[in-house]
Design an enzyme around this catalytic site. Structure first.
Site, PDB file in Angstrom:
ATOM      1  NE  ARG A 177      -4.336  -1.208   0.056  1.00  0.00           N
ATOM      2  CZ  ARG A 177      -4.559  -2.147  -0.849  1.00  0.00           C
ATOM      3  NH1 ARG A 177      -3.633  -2.411  -1.763  1.00  0.00           N
ATOM      4  NH2 ARG A 177      -5.681  -2.833  -0.859  1.00  0.00           N
TER       5      ARG A 177
ATOM      6  CD  GLU B 127      -3.059   3.748  -5.171  1.00  0.00           C
ATOM      7  OE1 GLU B 127      -4.170   3.285  -5.538  1.00  0.00           O
ATOM      8  OE2 GLU B 127      -2.106   3.029  -4.865  1.00  0.00           O
TER       9      GLU B 127
ATOM     10  CG  HIS C  50      -3.426  -0.142  -7.025  1.00  0.00           C
ATOM     11  ND1 HIS C  50      -3.699   0.482  -5.849  1.00  0.00           N
ATOM     12  CD2 HIS C  50      -3.434  -1.487  -6.740  1.00  0.00           C
ATOM     13  CE1 HIS C  50      -3.853  -0.408  -4.881  1.00  0.00           C
ATOM     14  NE2 HIS C  50      -3.685  -1.614  -5.404  1.00  0.00           N
TER      15      HIS C  50
END
Length: 315
Positions: free
Chosen positions: A235, A264, A282
């Protein structure tokens, strides 16, 4: 029929399966639920299928809650305050296992792309600036035989390590907060900074949030070799992004491959300006069959809740 909110558009197979069982509302937007929107959803729907970016923080669990289950789409659930959910009687599940191989594959993609400067090379060709092959052109890091250090030896960490060991003959070191045995050659290192300094390539696979927030800080990066390659498929909040940017700018480490970012979809301009970093949007689980499996697993957890059974992937 129970009311189900799906907070992002899922593959059609998942939507069909959900609609066959529930009264489904699909939120067809790319951004996540705000805390206020999450709070409203908890009071409006019987079940919610959320994902990364939906802000189910402690502040969302207020008022008269109708929702009984949050079946998260994704293995990471640091966007859900599970303690607050438990206090309110809201069950939480995630989608482990089905994401393991796809995420590990992206880890290897980033290792290879960063070490061999594939991003730079493609940009060179696309810009029509390639002048031809030469013995000293675009020299990168040879991957086979290098030592890999895995930060977090869970399912994904082990899958990355197996690929490195069996596919690229890489000695494997790993850091894990608790003792962890694995079924392939690997050595556990008890100190994070020692691991960072001992490996040629670092791959981070720990869960986000909590004690892991900014686990990889300036001191951890400074412990790496100047030739070191850093890869994050965990993450974004696991890494202190300004510290990583500075380390890349000043040659503290040689390069980085990132599939995740702290805020993000915002990616710092400083990352984009650097040639020695590979940036992916991602993509960890971005394969149709994987996303369909994730969606079905989340739906199966909601069905289990609806039938009064324990959640198969409860957290």
């Amino acid at each position: 029929m129970k009311k189900l909110l799906i907070t992002r558009l899922l593959p059609e197979a998942n939507l069909a399966a959900a609609r066959a069982r529930f009264d489904v509302t699909v939120r067809d937007r790319a951004d996540g639920l705000t805390t206020a929107e999450a709070a409203e959803a908890l009071q409006t729907y019987d079940a919610i299928l959320p994902t990364l970016g939906d802000q189910f923080s402690e502040e969302a669990f207020v008022g008269d809650l109708r929702c009984g289950v949050l079946a998260n789409f994704g293995v990471g659930y640091n966007h859900i305050d599970t303690k607050a959910a438990a206090r309110c009687g809201v069950l939480v599940s995630n989608t482990p296992d089905v994401v393991t191989d796809a995420t590990a594959d992206i880890g290897l993609t980033l290792i290879l792309a960063t070490c061999r400067r594939a991003g730079e090379g493609e940009r060179l060709v696309r810009a029509d600036r390639w002048t031809g092959w030469g013995p000293t052109q675009m020299l990168g890091t040879h991957v086979t035989g290098k030592t890999v250090g895995i930060v977090g030896m869970g399912r994904i960490g082990q899958a990355v390590a197996r690929r490195c060991h069996y596919g690229f003959e890489m000695p494997v070191l790993y850091y894990n907060r608790s003792p962890k045995s694995v079924d392939f050659p690997a050595e556990q290192i008890d100190d994070l900074h020692e691991l960072m300094g001992a490996a040629d390539i670092i791959v981070v696979t720990v869960p986000g949030g909590g004690a892991n927030t900014h686990l990889i800080d300036a001191a951890a990066l400074a412990a790496m070799k100047p030739t070191g390659i850093f890869v994050n498929i965990a993450r974004g909040d696991v890494v202190d992004e300004p510290a990583l940017i500075l380390a890349l700018q000043t040659g503290v480490i040689a390069g980085a491959g990132l599939d995740v970012f702290e805020h993000e979809p915002h990616v710092p301009d400083d990352f984009r300006a650097l040639e020695n970093v590979v940036l992916l949007p991602h993509l960890g689980t971005a394969a149709l069959e994987v996303r369909e499996a994730m969606g079905q697993m989340a739906i199966d957890n909601i069905i289990a809740w609806d039938e009064g059974r324990p959640l198969p992937q409860g957290v």
